[in-house]
Design an enzyme around this catalytic site. Sequence first.
Site, mmCIF file in Angstrom:
data_model
loop_
_atom_site.group_PDB
_atom_site.id
_atom_site.type_symbol
_atom_site.label_atom_id
_atom_site.label_comp_id
_atom_site.label_asym_id
_atom_site.label_seq_id
_atom_site.Cartn_x
_atom_site.Cartn_y
_atom_site.Cartn_z
ATOM 1 N N ASN A 22 0.864 -1.183 0.000
ATOM 2 C CA ASN A 22 0.000 0.000 0.000
ATOM 3 C C ASN A 22 0.903 1.237 0.000
ATOM 4 O O ASN A 22 1.464 1.608 1.027
ATOM 5 C CB ASN A 22 -0.886 -0.037 1.255
ATOM 6 C CG ASN A 22 -1.802 1.165 1.345
ATOM 7 O OD1 ASN A 22 -1.774 2.057 0.496
ATOM 8 N ND2 ASN A 22 -2.620 1.198 2.376
ATOM 9 N N ARG A 55 -2.726 -2.095 -3.328
ATOM 10 C CA ARG A 55 -3.910 -1.263 -3.092
ATOM 11 C C ARG A 55 -3.832 -0.048 -4.031
ATOM 12 O O ARG A 55 -2.824 0.663 -4.056
ATOM 13 C CB ARG A 55 -3.928 -0.776 -1.648
ATOM 14 C CG ARG A 55 -5.087 0.139 -1.395
ATOM 15 C CD ARG A 55 -4.786 1.167 -0.360
ATOM 16 N NE ARG A 55 -5.904 2.083 -0.221
ATOM 17 C CZ ARG A 55 -5.801 3.260 0.344
ATOM 18 N NH1 ARG A 55 -4.648 3.663 0.830
ATOM 19 N NH2 ARG A 55 -6.835 4.042 0.438
ATOM 20 N N HIS A 81 -12.416 3.716 0.156
ATOM 21 C CA HIS A 81 -12.456 2.762 1.291
ATOM 22 C C HIS A 81 -13.291 1.532 0.924
ATOM 23 O O HIS A 81 -13.863 0.883 1.804
ATOM 24 C CB HIS A 81 -13.081 3.393 2.558
ATOM 25 C CG HIS A 81 -12.263 4.480 3.175
ATOM 26 N ND1 HIS A 81 -12.828 5.641 3.646
ATOM 27 C CD2 HIS A 81 -10.941 4.582 3.426
ATOM 28 C CE1 HIS A 81 -11.884 6.416 4.150
ATOM 29 N NE2 HIS A 81 -10.724 5.801 4.026
ATOM 30 N N HIS A 102 -16.643 3.979 8.230
ATOM 31 C CA HIS A 102 -15.180 3.858 8.322
ATOM 32 C C HIS A 102 -14.667 5.215 8.797
ATOM 33 O O HIS A 102 -14.623 6.185 8.039
ATOM 34 C CB HIS A 102 -14.602 3.493 6.940
ATOM 35 C CG HIS A 102 -13.107 3.389 6.918
ATOM 36 N ND1 HIS A 102 -12.437 2.192 6.782
ATOM 37 C CD2 HIS A 102 -12.150 4.340 7.040
ATOM 38 C CE1 HIS A 102 -11.136 2.415 6.803
ATOM 39 N NE2 HIS A 102 -10.937 3.708 6.960
ATOM 40 N N LEU A 103 -14.306 5.281 10.076
ATOM 41 C CA LEU A 103 -13.902 6.558 10.667
ATOM 42 C C LEU A 103 -12.438 6.480 11.093
ATOM 43 O O LEU A 103 -12.108 5.868 12.107
ATOM 44 C CB LEU A 103 -14.788 6.890 11.888
ATOM 45 C CG LEU A 103 -16.316 6.802 11.683
ATOM 46 C CD1 LEU A 103 -17.057 7.138 12.969
ATOM 47 C CD2 LEU A 103 -16.773 7.698 10.554
ATOM 48 N N ARG A 124 -9.622 16.948 6.450
ATOM 49 C CA ARG A 124 -10.417 17.291 5.254
ATOM 50 C C ARG A 124 -11.780 17.854 5.652
ATOM 51 O O ARG A 124 -12.408 17.367 6.595
ATOM 52 C CB ARG A 124 -10.626 16.040 4.392
ATOM 53 C CG ARG A 124 -9.357 15.595 3.703
ATOM 54 C CD ARG A 124 -9.571 14.291 2.951
ATOM 55 N NE ARG A 124 -8.520 13.356 3.298
ATOM 56 C CZ ARG A 124 -8.584 12.039 3.105
ATOM 57 N NH1 ARG A 124 -9.658 11.503 2.555
ATOM 58 N NH2 ARG A 124 -7.578 11.270 3.468
ATOM 59 N N PHE A 165 -7.905 12.328 17.104
ATOM 60 C CA PHE A 165 -8.941 12.331 18.148
ATOM 61 C C PHE A 165 -8.386 12.052 19.538
ATOM 62 O O PHE A 165 -8.984 12.448 20.534
ATOM 63 C CB PHE A 165 -10.052 11.348 17.792
ATOM 64 C CG PHE A 165 -11.030 11.940 16.831
ATOM 65 C CD1 PHE A 165 -12.115 12.677 17.282
ATOM 66 C CD2 PHE A 165 -10.853 11.814 15.469
ATOM 67 C CE1 PHE A 165 -13.011 13.275 16.405
ATOM 68 C CE2 PHE A 165 -11.739 12.388 14.571
ATOM 69 C CZ PHE A 165 -12.815 13.121 15.037
ATOM 70 N N ARG A 166 -7.223 11.409 19.610
ATOM 71 C CA ARG A 166 -6.629 11.186 20.937
ATOM 72 C C ARG A 166 -6.188 12.508 21.539
ATOM 73 O O ARG A 166 -6.406 12.779 22.723
ATOM 74 C CB ARG A 166 -5.452 10.212 20.838
ATOM 75 C CG ARG A 166 -5.901 8.794 20.593
ATOM 76 C CD ARG A 166 -4.804 7.919 20.083
ATOM 77 N NE ARG A 166 -4.395 8.315 18.744
ATOM 78 C CZ ARG A 166 -3.700 7.560 17.917
ATOM 79 N NH1 ARG A 166 -3.271 6.383 18.308
ATOM 80 N NH2 ARG A 166 -3.381 7.976 16.710
ATOM 81 N N ASN A 170 -12.105 2.626 18.161
ATOM 82 C CA ASN A 170 -11.547 2.965 19.483
ATOM 83 C C ASN A 170 -12.216 4.108 20.235
ATOM 84 O O ASN A 170 -12.151 4.151 21.461
ATOM 85 C CB ASN A 170 -10.064 3.343 19.324
ATOM 86 C CG ASN A 170 -9.260 2.209 18.733
ATOM 87 O OD1 ASN A 170 -9.144 1.145 19.322
ATOM 88 N ND2 ASN A 170 -8.731 2.413 17.537
ATOM 89 N N GLU A 223 -8.301 -4.291 5.637
ATOM 90 C CA GLU A 223 -8.204 -4.063 4.193
ATOM 91 C C GLU A 223 -7.142 -4.971 3.561
ATOM 92 O O GLU A 223 -7.299 -5.433 2.431
ATOM 93 C CB GLU A 223 -7.888 -2.589 3.933
ATOM 94 C CG GLU A 223 -9.068 -1.692 4.301
ATOM 95 C CD GLU A 223 -8.718 -0.226 4.437
ATOM 96 O OE1 GLU A 223 -8.178 0.156 5.491
ATOM 97 O OE2 GLU A 223 -8.984 0.542 3.504
HETATM 98 P P1 ADP Z 1 -6.002 5.984 8.382
HETATM 99 O O1 ADP Z 1 -5.884 4.524 8.000
HETATM 100 O O2 ADP Z 1 -7.099 6.728 7.679
HETATM 101 O O3 ADP Z 1 -4.691 6.725 8.387
HETATM 102 P P2 ADP Z 1 -6.754 4.992 11.001
HETATM 103 O O4 ADP Z 1 -7.905 4.130 10.650
HETATM 104 O O5 ADP Z 1 -5.490 4.348 11.460
HETATM 105 O O6 ADP Z 1 -6.455 6.063 9.889
HETATM 106 O O7 ADP Z 1 -7.242 5.996 12.143
HETATM 107 C C1 ADP Z 1 -6.361 6.944 12.683
HETATM 108 C C2 ADP Z 1 -7.109 7.807 13.643
HETATM 109 O O8 ADP Z 1 -7.755 6.991 14.630
HETATM 110 C C3 ADP Z 1 -6.185 8.696 14.446
HETATM 111 O O9 ADP Z 1 -6.002 9.923 13.818
HETATM 112 C C4 ADP Z 1 -6.916 8.875 15.743
HETATM 113 O O10 ADP Z 1 -7.689 10.079 15.628
HETATM 114 C C5 ADP Z 1 -7.882 7.728 15.839
HETATM 115 N N1 ADP Z 1 -7.608 6.866 16.978
HETATM 116 C C6 ADP Z 1 -6.758 5.824 17.059
HETATM 117 N N2 ADP Z 1 -6.785 5.265 18.284
HETATM 118 C C7 ADP Z 1 -7.692 5.989 19.005
HETATM 119 C C8 ADP Z 1 -8.170 5.926 20.338
HETATM 120 N N3 ADP Z 1 -7.747 4.997 21.187
HETATM 121 N N4 ADP Z 1 -9.086 6.844 20.717
HETATM 122 C C9 ADP Z 1 -9.522 7.771 19.875
HETATM 123 N N5 ADP Z 1 -9.119 7.882 18.614
HETATM 124 C C10 ADP Z 1 -8.205 7.012 18.167
#
Ligand code: ADP
Length: 399
Positions: free
Chosen positions: A7, A90, A179, A207-208, A240, A283-284, A334, A384
């Site tokens: 990927n 991918r 996605h 898918h967040l 975004r 979000f963390r 999460n 994925e």
């Molecule tokens: P991508 O594949 O789109 O790069 P991910 O699916 O890995 O992204 O998601 C990343 C996002 O998930 C991080 O930016 C974070 O905001 C959120 N995240 C990961 N772990 C946690 C958690 N324990 N609590 C809250 N948000 C989390």
Amino acid sequence: MNILVINCGSSSLKYQLMDITNENVLASGICDRISLDKSAIKHKANNKKIEKQVDMPNHKSAAKLVFELLTDSEYGVIKSLDDIKAVGHRIVHGGEYFFNSVLIDDDVLAKIKDCSDLAPLHNPVHAAGIEACKDLMPNTPMVAVFDTAFHSTIPQKAFLYALPYEWYEKYKVRKYGFHGTSHKFVSQKTAEFLGLDINNSKIITCHLGNGSSICAVKNGESVDTSMGLTPLEGIIMGTRSGDIDPTVMQYIAKKENLNIDEIINILNKKSGVLGISKLSSDFRDLLKAEGEGHKLVKLARAAFAYRVAKYIGSYMAAMNGIDAISFCAGVGENAVYIRGMIVENLEFLGVKLNQEINVKTIGTKAVISTPDSRVKVCVIPTNEELVIAKDTYEIIKNL
Ligand code: ADP
């Protein structure tokens, strides 16, 4: 039979080597900051981890490093590259060329490059990744698995923008959606988990992650999704904007003396929850800051959850009903509190969250709604890479 999943991002190369017969992950890792300073590889195999800084001027040098580690005497898991039976790549955008995964040949590669206009940050580096692997293992079959493919079933009334029809005819301007591998996997797993017949089901998958999208999956097929021509449309994301009135661009162009490219760059990279909170896209970080009383962070979180709930509501209308809602990816799997806020907006429909189970569900599969909830709500970790490996196997098994 070992399948390597690749990927490529603009400055990264993620990989996973999987034995497809038992779905075991043998090795995985990421090359980060390719073509930048301090490029590094993180590699995991045999319960051992290694992280080192190595110069990686391009994707070919990154792929070479990956192959060296996969065959390394200490960190490796295979004797030679001949032990890799196929590579699954991918690919973000398949345009209107590809509605399924395909074996890569010169024509396919040319079409992937041809879609670069539609995904300038992604398709050129995917092509670079394919060329790098082809140089290093010229006789190994390679398969392209497209993020857009699962959405090929979206009907024209849903994928067409209300713009001059010639723009679709001449330039293929339409909603494509992304996605796809995740929405496909999670909708199928949701049906399995709940004992639903996928061919007679209505599921909304959320898918967040950093990038986020929602998909309406009716009878196992995507019938609508929130991302559009590019991954910028839809719900609010990490950086975004998601949906906006396009006139904002003209207004800001005049006020701030910016051109279209500069504004699109801001909509892609400096907007979303980062833009609203002025703090972070993660979000963390937001959760931590909110605990410390940061007001804009609270607003960013509320706006994010509100927009997701609104899309879920509209997709219930799109499918004329709903059996289940599933959350996946970094935030969906999460962020307990975000799920709670989203579902709060759906209570009028009889969607009830089991708070106790919700707070305990972090990164695992679970039903987080109450037994009497009219709609089941689930957390289903996405995978994925597994979808890409399986599609690759299906295509190469009879070669
Ligand atoms: P991508 O594949 O789109 O790069 P991910 O699916 O890995 O992204 O998601 C990343 C996002 O998930 C991080 O930016 C974070 O905001 C959120 N995240 C990961 N772990 C946690 C958690 N324990 N609590 C809250 N948000 C989390």
